[in-house]
Write a protein that holds these residues in place. Structure first.
Motif, short mmCIF file in Angstrom:
data_model
loop_
_atom_site.label_atom_id
_atom_site.label_comp_id
_atom_site.label_asym_id
_atom_site.label_seq_id
_atom_site.Cartn_x
_atom_site.Cartn_y
_atom_site.Cartn_z
N ALA A 139 -24.35 17.56 -1.44
CA ALA A 139 -25.06 18.32 -2.48
C ALA A 139 -24.15 18.56 -3.67
O ALA A 139 -24.56 18.45 -4.83
N LYS A 140 -22.89 18.90 -3.39
CA LYS A 140 -21.94 19.13 -4.48
C LYS A 140 -21.64 17.83 -5.21
O LYS A 140 -21.51 17.82 -6.44
N GLY A 166 -23.65 15.51 -5.71
CA GLY A 166 -24.81 15.23 -6.56
C GLY A 166 -24.81 16.00 -7.86
O GLY A 166 -25.66 15.74 -8.74
N GLU A 167 -23.87 16.95 -8.02
CA GLU A 167 -23.77 17.71 -9.26
C GLU A 167 -22.85 17.01 -10.25
O GLU A 167 -22.07 17.64 -10.97
N LYS A 168 -22.89 15.67 -10.26
CA LYS A 168 -22.15 14.81 -11.19
C LYS A 168 -20.64 14.84 -10.96
O LYS A 168 -19.86 14.66 -11.90
N TYR A 169 -20.23 15.07 -9.72
CA TYR A 169 -18.82 14.93 -9.37
C TYR A 169 -18.58 13.54 -8.80
O TYR A 169 -19.50 12.90 -8.27
#
Length: 291
Positions: free
Chosen positions: A100-101, A103-106
Motif C-alpha cells: 500500500a505504501k 502504491g503512494e508513488k514510492y
C-alpha cells in the motif's frame, strides 16, 4: 495487490520455518508469484517448496544471501518485487502495508524494525550505528539500513544488480544506491518475531563487511563526504604542527609540508571521485540490459 507481484525468499536450510510460512504466505499473497531461492540447502527445503507448489531456484552450493536475491530477481516475472526472509522473522500480514505504501508513488518501501525486534543488544547497537552513518552520507533519514523485508519496483531494482554483493550486505547497497539515483524510499514500522533456527549472520565478520559496504557505496554516492573530512584533518594537523614548530624553533618542518601536501592530494582525489561518481550514475534512467 499490484497487478504482477513476485515474492522472493532466499533460503538456506530453512525447511522448518518454510513449512509454516509458505501456507500462510499464500493467504496474503493471493496469486502472486512466490520464488524460494535454495542457496545450497542440505535439508528438505526443496521438498517443502514442492509440497506448497511454489517455484524453487536451487544453487548447487551456497553463494550467499545476496547471490540468492539476485537469482530471484532475475527469474521473477512481476513488476513489483517483494523480498522477505525465510526464517519466520517477517510476517506475511505486513505485506499489504508495504505494498500500500509502495502504491503512494514510492520506488521502494522497507519494513523498519523497532529496537525490540533486533536480534540482541549488540545487533541493535550495530544497526543503530549503521543507520546514523548511512543517513549522514546520503543526507536522508534511514530508519533500517539492513532490513531484508522490502517491496520495490522491479525495473529499478534490476538496474543495480551488478552492484549487489553476494553476502548479507545487499540491503545496505540497494538502499544507498536508490538514494544516489534519486529514487523515493519509504519506511513502514514492523515487528520482527524471533527467527526459527540458527542465524547465518556472523556478527564480527558480517558487521565489518557492512561497514565496508557503507564506505564503498558512500564513495559512489558522495565521495567528498569521506575525502573532505580526511583532507581537513590533514590540513588541521599540518597547521597545528607548523604553529608549534614556528613558535618553538621558528622552522617550517618537513612533517608540516607532508601534512599540507596530503591534504591537497586527498581533496583533489575527492574531486575526481565526484566526477567518476557522476559518470557511474549517468545512465541510471536507461533500461537495464538482459531483461
Amino acid at each position: 495487490m499490484p497487478a504482477t507481484l513476485s515474492i522472493i525468499l532466499p533460503a538456506k536450510n530453512e525447511a522448518a520455518s518454510l513449512q509454516s510460512l509458505l501456507p500462510k504466505l499464500r493467504e496474503y499473497a493471493g496469486d502472486a508469484e512466490i520464488i524460494v531461492v535454495d542457496d545450497g540447502s542440505t535439508d528438505n527445503t526443496v521438498e517443502i517448496c514442492q509440497q506448497n507448489q511454489v517455484k524453487v531456484i536451487s544453487h548447487p552450493y551456497s553463494i550467499g544471501n545476496g547471490g540468492a536475491i539476485k537469482s530471484g530477481a532475475r527469474a521473477a516475472k512481476g513488476e513489483t518485487l517483494l523480498f522477505m526472509d525465510a526464517d519466520g522473522q517477517h510476517k506475511p500480514e505486513d505485506i499489504p502495508r508495504l505494498l500500500a505504501k509502495l502504491g503512494e508513488k514510492y520506488d521502494m518501501v522497507v519494513g523498519a524494525r523497532d529496537r525490540a525486534s533486533q536480534a540482541g543488544a549488540h545487533r541493535a547497537v550495530a544497526n543503530g550505528f549503521y543507520n546514523r552513518l548511512s543517513s549522514w552520507m546520503v543526507g536522508q533519514k534511514i530508519h533500517d539500513l539492513t532490513s531484508g523485508f522490502r517491496a520495490v519496483n522491479a525495473k529499478k531494482f534490476r538496474k543495480f544488480l551488478y552492484l549487489l554483493p553476494n553476502t548479507f550486505s545487499y540491503p545496505t547497497t540497494i538502499t544507498m544506491s536508490f538514494f544516489r539515483a534519486g529514487y523515493a524510499i519509504a519506511y513502514v514500522p514492523i515487528e520482527a518475531p524471533k527467527r526459527i533456527g540458527k542465524s547465518h549472520v556472523h556478527v564480527i565478520k558480517d558487521g565489518f563487511r557492512f561497514l565496508l559496504i557503507i564506505i564503498k557505496i558512500g564513495t559512489l554516492y558522495s565521495p567528498q563526504k569521506l575525502f573532505l573530512p580526511i583532507s581537513l584533518s590533514f590540513f588541521t594537523t599540518g597547521l597545528a604542527y607548523y604553529l608549534y614548530t614556528f613558535i618553538t624553533t621558528h622552522r617550517f618542518t618537513n612533517m608540516s609540508a607532508l601534512m599540507f601536501i596530503s591534504a591537497i592530494l586527498t581533496f583533489l582525489i575527492g574531486i575526481v571521485s565526484e566526477q567518476v561518481s557522476a559518470l557511474h550514475y549517468k545512465d541510471s534512467d536507461n533500461e537495464p540490459s538482459g531483461q
